[in-house]
Design a protein around this motif. Sequence first.
Motif, PDB file in Angstrom:
ATOM      1  N   PHE A 200       0.825  -1.207   0.000  1.00 57.36           N
ATOM      2  CA  PHE A 200       0.000   0.000   0.000  1.00 57.36           C
ATOM      3  C   PHE A 200       0.860   1.257   0.000  1.00 57.36           C
ATOM      4  CE2 PHE A 200      -2.667  -3.329   1.779  1.00 57.36           C
ATOM      5  CZ  PHE A 200      -3.815  -3.190   1.013  1.00 57.36           C
TER       6      PHE A 200
ATOM      7  N   THR B  32      -2.088   4.117  -0.937  1.00 55.23           N
ATOM      8  CA  THR B  32      -2.791   4.875   0.094  1.00 55.23           C
ATOM      9  C   THR B  32      -3.159   6.289  -0.359  1.00 55.23           C
ATOM     10  OG1 THR B  32      -0.702   5.550   1.100  1.00 55.23           O
ATOM     11  CG2 THR B  32      -1.775   3.596   2.005  1.00 55.23           C
TER      12      THR B  32
ATOM     13  N   GLY C 126      -6.835   7.114  -1.366  1.00 51.55           N
ATOM     14  CA  GLY C 126      -7.891   7.383  -0.407  1.00 51.55           C
ATOM     15  C   GLY C 126      -7.730   8.692   0.327  1.00 51.55           C
TER      16      GLY C 126
ATOM     17  N   GLU D  91     -12.056   8.282   4.101  1.00 44.64           N
ATOM     18  CA  GLU D  91     -11.234   7.658   3.072  1.00 44.64           C
ATOM     19  C   GLU D  91     -12.000   6.644   2.228  1.00 44.64           C
ATOM     20  OE1 GLU D  91      -7.669   6.244   4.924  1.00 44.64           O
ATOM     21  OE2 GLU D  91      -7.006   8.266   5.476  1.00 44.64           O
ATOM     22  N   PRO D  92     -12.920   5.847   2.803  1.00 40.55           N
ATOM     23  CA  PRO D  92     -13.679   4.922   1.951  1.00 40.55           C
ATOM     24  C   PRO D  92     -14.492   5.620   0.856  1.00 40.55           C
ATOM     25  CG  PRO D  92     -13.821   4.219   4.220  1.00 40.55           C
ATOM     26  CD  PRO D  92     -13.162   5.566   4.239  1.00 40.55           C
TER      27      PRO D  92
ATOM     28  N   LEU E 264     -12.157   5.973  -1.959  1.00 38.71           N
ATOM     29  CA  LEU E 264     -11.864   4.664  -2.544  1.00 38.71           C
ATOM     30  C   LEU E 264     -13.023   4.173  -3.395  1.00 38.71           C
ATOM     31  CD1 LEU E 264     -10.172   2.914   0.510  1.00 38.71           C
ATOM     32  CD2 LEU E 264      -9.049   3.876  -1.503  1.00 38.71           C
TER      33      LEU E 264
ATOM     34  N   ASP F 138      -4.701   1.169  12.850  1.00 36.96           N
ATOM     35  CA  ASP F 138      -4.414  -0.034  12.059  1.00 36.96           C
ATOM     36  C   ASP F 138      -3.659  -1.023  12.951  1.00 36.96           C
ATOM     37  OD1 ASP F 138      -4.360  -1.678   9.817  1.00 36.96           O
ATOM     38  OD2 ASP F 138      -2.567  -0.740   8.976  1.00 36.96           O
TER      39      ASP F 138
ATOM     40  N   GLU G 240      -2.724   5.844   9.845  1.00 35.60           N
ATOM     41  CA  GLU G 240      -4.177   5.883   9.995  1.00 35.60           C
ATOM     42  C   GLU G 240      -4.586   6.343  11.392  1.00 35.60           C
ATOM     43  OE1 GLU G 240      -6.475   2.641   8.325  1.00 35.60           O
ATOM     44  OE2 GLU G 240      -4.763   2.066   7.086  1.00 35.60           O
TER      45      GLU G 240
ATOM     46  N   GLN H  53     -13.637  -1.486   5.364  1.00 37.24           N
ATOM     47  CA  GLN H  53     -12.461  -0.671   5.084  1.00 37.24           C
ATOM     48  C   GLN H  53     -11.356  -1.500   4.432  1.00 37.24           C
ATOM     49  OE1 GLN H  53      -9.721   0.008   8.268  1.00 37.24           O
ATOM     50  NE2 GLN H  53      -9.599   2.202   7.866  1.00 37.24           N
TER      51      GLN H  53
ATOM     52  N   TRP I 119      -9.700  -1.225   0.530  1.00 37.52           N
ATOM     53  CA  TRP I 119      -8.282  -0.974   0.272  1.00 37.52           C
ATOM     54  C   TRP I 119      -7.678  -2.039  -0.631  1.00 37.52           C
ATOM     55  CZ3 TRP I 119      -5.920   3.319   0.352  1.00 37.52           C
ATOM     56  CH2 TRP I 119      -6.181   4.302   1.309  1.00 37.52           C
TER      57      TRP I 119
ATOM     58  N   ARG J 245      -6.082  -1.445  -4.363  1.00 36.95           N
ATOM     59  CA  ARG J 245      -4.729  -1.886  -4.718  1.00 36.95           C
ATOM     60  C   ARG J 245      -4.758  -2.720  -6.002  1.00 36.95           C
ATOM     61  NH1 ARG J 245      -1.600  -5.676  -0.471  1.00 36.95           N
ATOM     62  NH2 ARG J 245      -3.414  -6.963  -0.960  1.00 36.95           N
TER      63      ARG J 245
END
Length: 294
Positions: free
Chosen positions: A32, A51, A54, A144-145, A148, A189, A209, A256, A260, A264
Amino acid sequence: MIPNRAAVSAAVTVAEAHGVRVREPVVLNDSFNLRIHLRPAPVVARVPTVTALGRARPADALAREVAVASFLHAAGAPVVPPSDLLPAGPHVHHGVTVSFWAHVDHDPGHAVTPDAAGRALAGLHAALRGFPGGLPRLGPVLDEPVRLLSALAGSGVVEPDVLALLRDSHAELTARLRDVDGLQAVHGDAHPGNLLATPGGLLWNDFEETMAGPPGWDVACLLRTTRLDGRAAVRAYGADPDDPGLAVYVAARGLQGTLWVLARAAHSPQWLPAARQALQAWLNDPTGMTRALR
Protein backbone atom coordinates in the motif's frame (compact mmCIF):
# COMPACT_ATOMS: atom_id res chain seq x y z
CA MET A 1 -0.05 6.23 -9.04
CA ILE A 2 3.61 7.13 -8.53
CA PRO A 3 6.01 4.71 -10.28
CA ASN A 4 8.47 3.01 -7.95
CA ARG A 5 11.44 4.43 -9.78
CA ALA A 6 10.19 7.99 -9.26
CA ALA A 7 9.44 7.27 -5.60
CA VAL A 8 12.92 5.89 -4.92
CA SER A 9 14.54 8.76 -6.81
CA ALA A 10 12.60 11.34 -4.80
CA ALA A 11 13.47 9.70 -1.48
CA VAL A 12 17.17 9.54 -2.34
CA THR A 13 17.25 13.12 -3.64
CA VAL A 14 15.61 14.57 -0.53
CA ALA A 15 17.79 12.52 1.82
CA GLU A 16 21.01 13.49 0.09
CA ALA A 17 19.95 17.15 0.07
CA HIS A 18 19.95 16.87 3.87
CA GLY A 19 23.37 15.28 4.04
CA VAL A 20 22.40 11.60 4.16
CA ARG A 21 24.59 9.62 1.79
CA VAL A 22 22.72 6.85 -0.04
CA ARG A 23 24.63 4.16 -1.91
CA GLU A 24 22.12 1.34 -2.18
CA PRO A 25 18.40 2.09 -1.79
CA VAL A 26 16.55 -1.18 -1.17
CA VAL A 27 12.77 -1.56 -1.35
CA LEU A 28 11.65 -3.28 1.85
CA ASN A 29 7.93 -3.36 1.12
CA ASP A 30 5.75 -2.54 -1.85
CA SER A 31 2.08 -2.99 -1.03
CA PHE A 32 0.00 0.00 0.00
CA ASN A 33 3.08 2.18 0.48
CA LEU A 34 6.64 1.95 -0.68
CA ARG A 35 9.23 1.57 2.08
CA ILE A 36 12.85 2.04 1.11
CA HIS A 37 15.96 1.40 3.21
CA LEU A 38 18.43 4.12 2.22
CA ARG A 39 21.53 2.00 2.74
CA PRO A 40 24.01 2.37 4.29
CA ALA A 41 22.20 5.00 6.37
CA PRO A 42 19.88 3.67 9.09
CA VAL A 43 16.96 5.47 7.45
CA VAL A 44 13.74 4.15 5.93
CA ALA A 45 11.76 6.33 3.54
CA ARG A 46 8.00 5.94 3.28
CA VAL A 47 6.22 6.99 0.09
CA PRO A 48 2.42 6.77 -0.21
CA THR A 49 1.39 4.86 -3.34
CA VAL A 50 -1.93 3.02 -3.13
CA THR A 51 -2.79 4.88 0.09
CA ALA A 52 -2.71 8.15 -1.82
CA LEU A 53 -5.88 7.03 -3.60
CA GLY A 54 -7.89 7.38 -0.41
CA ARG A 55 -6.41 10.68 0.74
CA ALA A 56 -6.94 14.10 -0.78
CA ARG A 57 -3.68 15.27 0.83
CA PRO A 58 -1.36 12.34 1.53
CA ALA A 59 1.14 14.65 3.21
CA ASP A 60 -1.42 15.39 5.95
CA ALA A 61 -1.58 11.72 6.94
CA LEU A 62 2.21 11.50 7.05
CA ALA A 63 2.41 14.69 9.13
CA ARG A 64 -0.02 13.23 11.68
CA GLU A 65 1.97 10.00 11.73
CA VAL A 66 5.22 11.85 12.41
CA ALA A 67 3.59 13.96 15.14
CA VAL A 68 2.07 10.98 16.96
CA ALA A 69 5.17 8.78 16.69
CA SER A 70 7.38 11.66 17.85
CA PHE A 71 5.16 12.24 20.88
CA LEU A 72 5.15 8.56 21.78
CA HIS A 73 8.89 8.20 21.34
CA ALA A 74 9.53 11.23 23.56
CA ALA A 75 7.23 9.69 26.18
CA GLY A 76 9.26 6.47 26.15
CA ALA A 77 6.58 4.38 24.44
CA PRO A 78 7.79 1.42 22.32
CA VAL A 79 7.50 2.80 18.78
CA VAL A 80 9.66 3.06 15.68
CA PRO A 81 10.71 6.72 15.79
CA PRO A 82 11.10 9.21 12.98
CA SER A 83 14.68 9.54 11.76
CA ASP A 84 16.98 11.84 13.71
CA LEU A 85 19.46 12.09 10.83
CA LEU A 86 17.32 14.51 8.81
CA PRO A 87 13.95 16.23 9.15
CA ALA A 88 11.32 13.49 9.14
CA GLY A 89 9.01 15.51 6.95
CA PRO A 90 6.78 14.99 5.18
CA HIS A 91 8.63 16.37 2.18
CA VAL A 92 7.22 16.78 -1.30
CA HIS A 93 9.62 16.46 -4.23
CA HIS A 94 8.31 16.65 -7.80
CA GLY A 95 4.87 15.55 -6.60
CA VAL A 96 6.21 12.67 -4.50
CA THR A 97 5.48 12.77 -0.77
CA VAL A 98 8.04 11.13 1.52
CA SER A 99 8.77 10.83 5.24
CA PHE A 100 11.86 9.40 6.94
CA TRP A 101 12.07 6.89 9.78
CA ALA A 102 14.74 5.16 11.82
CA HIS A 103 15.72 1.77 10.49
CA VAL A 104 15.46 -0.76 13.31
CA ASP A 105 16.83 -4.30 13.30
CA HIS A 106 13.94 -6.71 13.69
CA ASP A 107 12.94 -10.29 13.05
CA PRO A 108 10.18 -10.37 10.40
CA GLY A 109 9.58 -14.05 11.10
CA HIS A 110 8.86 -13.55 14.78
CA ALA A 111 5.39 -14.80 15.75
CA VAL A 112 3.80 -12.29 18.11
CA THR A 113 1.78 -14.08 20.77
CA PRO A 114 -1.80 -13.07 21.54
CA ASP A 115 -0.84 -12.12 25.08
CA ALA A 116 2.00 -9.88 23.90
CA ALA A 117 -0.17 -8.22 21.25
CA GLY A 118 -3.01 -7.50 23.66
CA ARG A 119 -0.74 -6.09 26.34
CA ALA A 120 1.12 -4.01 23.74
CA LEU A 121 -2.13 -2.44 22.57
CA ALA A 122 -3.25 -1.67 26.12
CA GLY A 123 0.06 0.06 26.78
CA LEU A 124 -0.16 2.00 23.54
CA HIS A 125 -3.64 3.27 24.35
CA ALA A 126 -2.48 4.40 27.78
CA ALA A 127 0.34 6.39 26.19
CA LEU A 128 -1.86 7.83 23.43
CA ARG A 129 -4.32 9.31 25.93
CA GLY A 130 -1.83 12.10 26.51
CA PHE A 131 -1.44 13.11 22.87
CA PRO A 132 -2.19 16.86 22.73
CA GLY A 133 -2.60 17.33 18.99
CA GLY A 134 -5.70 17.45 16.83
CA LEU A 135 -6.64 14.38 14.82
CA PRO A 136 -9.47 13.73 12.34
CA ARG A 137 -12.55 12.22 13.95
CA LEU A 138 -12.66 8.68 12.49
CA GLY A 139 -11.31 10.10 9.24
CA PRO A 140 -9.74 6.89 7.89
CA VAL A 141 -13.00 5.05 8.65
CA LEU A 142 -15.58 7.58 7.46
CA ASP A 143 -13.88 9.74 4.83
CA GLU A 144 -11.23 7.66 3.07
CA PRO A 145 -13.68 4.92 1.95
CA VAL A 146 -15.67 7.58 0.06
CA ARG A 147 -12.62 8.35 -2.06
CA LEU A 148 -11.86 4.66 -2.54
CA LEU A 149 -15.41 3.97 -3.70
CA SER A 150 -15.09 6.77 -6.25
CA ALA A 151 -11.74 5.42 -7.43
CA LEU A 152 -13.25 1.96 -7.92
CA ALA A 153 -16.07 3.22 -10.12
CA GLY A 154 -15.28 2.22 -13.69
CA SER A 155 -12.11 0.38 -12.65
CA GLY A 156 -13.42 -2.98 -13.84
CA VAL A 157 -12.42 -4.60 -10.56
CA VAL A 158 -15.91 -4.39 -9.04
CA GLU A 159 -19.24 -4.89 -10.79
CA PRO A 160 -21.63 -1.90 -10.52
CA ASP A 161 -24.18 -3.81 -8.45
CA VAL A 162 -21.50 -4.94 -5.97
CA LEU A 163 -20.12 -1.40 -5.81
CA ALA A 164 -23.62 -0.22 -4.90
CA LEU A 165 -23.71 -2.74 -2.05
CA LEU A 166 -20.38 -1.47 -0.79
CA ARG A 167 -21.62 2.14 -0.95
CA ASP A 168 -24.82 1.29 0.92
CA SER A 169 -22.89 -0.54 3.61
CA HIS A 170 -20.55 2.39 4.09
CA ALA A 171 -23.47 4.81 4.37
CA GLU A 172 -25.18 2.62 6.96
CA LEU A 173 -22.01 2.21 9.03
CA THR A 174 -21.25 5.93 8.80
CA ALA A 175 -24.66 6.72 10.29
CA ARG A 176 -23.95 4.35 13.18
CA LEU A 177 -20.45 5.69 13.82
CA ARG A 178 -20.90 9.45 13.58
CA ASP A 179 -22.08 9.89 17.16
CA VAL A 180 -19.79 7.46 18.99
CA ASP A 181 -18.14 8.97 22.05
CA GLY A 182 -15.19 8.18 24.28
CA LEU A 183 -12.73 9.23 21.58
CA GLN A 184 -8.98 9.49 22.01
CA ALA A 185 -5.92 9.15 19.79
CA VAL A 186 -5.80 5.56 18.52
CA HIS A 187 -3.42 3.70 16.22
CA GLY A 188 -6.02 3.10 13.51
CA ASP A 189 -4.41 -0.03 12.06
CA ALA A 190 -3.54 -2.00 15.19
CA HIS A 191 -2.86 -5.48 13.85
CA PRO A 192 0.19 -7.59 14.81
CA GLY A 193 1.86 -6.94 11.45
CA ASN A 194 2.52 -3.42 12.72
CA LEU A 195 4.47 -4.74 15.69
CA LEU A 196 8.19 -5.18 14.96
CA ALA A 197 10.11 -7.72 17.04
CA THR A 198 13.42 -6.05 17.89
CA PRO A 199 16.19 -7.11 20.28
CA GLY A 200 14.76 -4.60 22.74
CA GLY A 201 11.19 -5.81 22.46
CA LEU A 202 8.11 -5.14 20.34
CA LEU A 203 7.81 -1.74 18.68
CA TRP A 204 4.65 -0.28 17.19
CA ASN A 205 4.99 0.96 13.62
CA ASP A 206 2.84 2.56 10.89
CA PHE A 207 0.68 5.29 12.43
CA GLU A 208 -0.56 6.78 9.16
CA GLU A 209 -4.18 5.88 9.99
CA THR A 210 -3.98 7.41 13.45
CA MET A 211 -7.15 9.30 14.31
CA ALA A 212 -9.47 10.41 17.06
CA GLY A 213 -11.52 7.29 17.59
CA PRO A 214 -12.85 4.90 20.19
CA PRO A 215 -10.30 2.44 21.60
CA GLY A 216 -12.75 -0.24 20.46
CA TRP A 217 -11.69 0.44 16.88
CA ASP A 218 -8.15 -0.76 17.55
CA VAL A 219 -9.55 -3.66 19.58
CA ALA A 220 -11.65 -4.67 16.55
CA CYS A 221 -8.53 -4.51 14.35
CA LEU A 222 -6.85 -6.93 16.74
CA LEU A 223 -9.93 -9.14 16.96
CA ARG A 224 -10.15 -9.53 13.17
CA THR A 225 -6.51 -10.41 12.56
CA THR A 226 -5.63 -13.77 11.06
CA ARG A 227 -2.02 -13.54 12.24
CA LEU A 228 -2.85 -14.86 15.71
CA ASP A 229 -5.77 -15.76 17.98
CA GLY A 230 -7.53 -12.40 18.00
CA ARG A 231 -9.98 -13.37 20.70
CA ALA A 232 -7.17 -14.30 23.07
CA ALA A 233 -5.36 -11.06 22.22
CA VAL A 234 -8.47 -9.02 23.02
CA ARG A 235 -8.80 -10.77 26.37
CA ALA A 236 -5.13 -9.98 27.07
CA TYR A 237 -5.91 -6.35 26.24
CA GLY A 238 -8.54 -6.42 28.94
CA ALA A 239 -11.70 -6.49 26.83
CA ASP A 240 -14.42 -9.02 26.09
CA PRO A 241 -14.21 -10.31 22.50
CA ASP A 242 -17.97 -10.97 22.65
CA ASP A 243 -18.82 -7.39 23.66
CA PRO A 244 -21.73 -6.41 21.35
CA GLY A 245 -20.37 -2.87 21.28
CA LEU A 246 -17.48 -4.06 19.11
CA ALA A 247 -19.78 -5.26 16.32
CA VAL A 248 -20.01 -1.95 14.46
CA TYR A 249 -16.22 -1.54 14.53
CA VAL A 250 -15.68 -5.09 13.31
CA ALA A 251 -18.07 -4.49 10.39
CA ALA A 252 -16.51 -1.14 9.50
CA ARG A 253 -13.03 -2.61 9.67
CA GLY A 254 -14.05 -5.42 7.35
CA LEU A 255 -15.46 -2.98 4.81
CA GLN A 256 -12.46 -0.67 5.08
CA GLY A 257 -10.01 -3.50 4.48
CA THR A 258 -12.00 -4.81 1.53
CA LEU A 259 -12.02 -1.40 -0.16
CA TRP A 260 -8.28 -0.97 0.27
CA VAL A 261 -7.40 -4.34 -1.28
CA LEU A 262 -9.79 -3.66 -4.16
CA ALA A 263 -8.16 -0.28 -4.77
CA ARG A 264 -4.73 -1.89 -4.72
CA ALA A 265 -5.85 -4.44 -7.32
CA ALA A 266 -7.28 -1.70 -9.54
CA HIS A 267 -3.77 -0.31 -9.98
CA SER A 268 -1.70 -3.48 -9.59
CA PRO A 269 -3.33 -6.47 -11.32
CA GLN A 270 -1.10 -8.99 -9.53
CA TRP A 271 -3.24 -8.32 -6.45
CA LEU A 272 -6.51 -9.30 -8.18
CA PRO A 273 -6.72 -12.84 -6.70
CA ALA A 274 -6.35 -11.50 -3.17
CA ALA A 275 -8.88 -8.77 -3.89
CA ARG A 276 -11.46 -11.22 -5.25
CA GLN A 277 -11.00 -13.43 -2.19
CA ALA A 278 -11.45 -10.47 0.17
CA LEU A 279 -14.53 -9.27 -1.70
CA GLN A 280 -16.13 -12.70 -1.60
CA ALA A 281 -15.46 -12.94 2.13
CA TRP A 282 -17.16 -9.58 2.62
CA LEU A 283 -20.14 -10.56 0.46
CA ASN A 284 -20.50 -13.78 2.46
CA ASP A 285 -20.46 -11.88 5.75
CA PRO A 286 -20.59 -8.04 5.73
CA THR A 287 -20.70 -8.06 9.53
CA GLY A 288 -17.13 -9.36 9.64
CA MET A 289 -18.00 -11.50 12.62
CA THR A 290 -17.28 -14.85 10.96
CA ARG A 291 -13.61 -13.93 10.76
CA ALA A 292 -13.68 -12.47 14.29
CA LEU A 293 -15.13 -15.70 15.69
CA ARG A 294 -12.33 -17.93 14.40
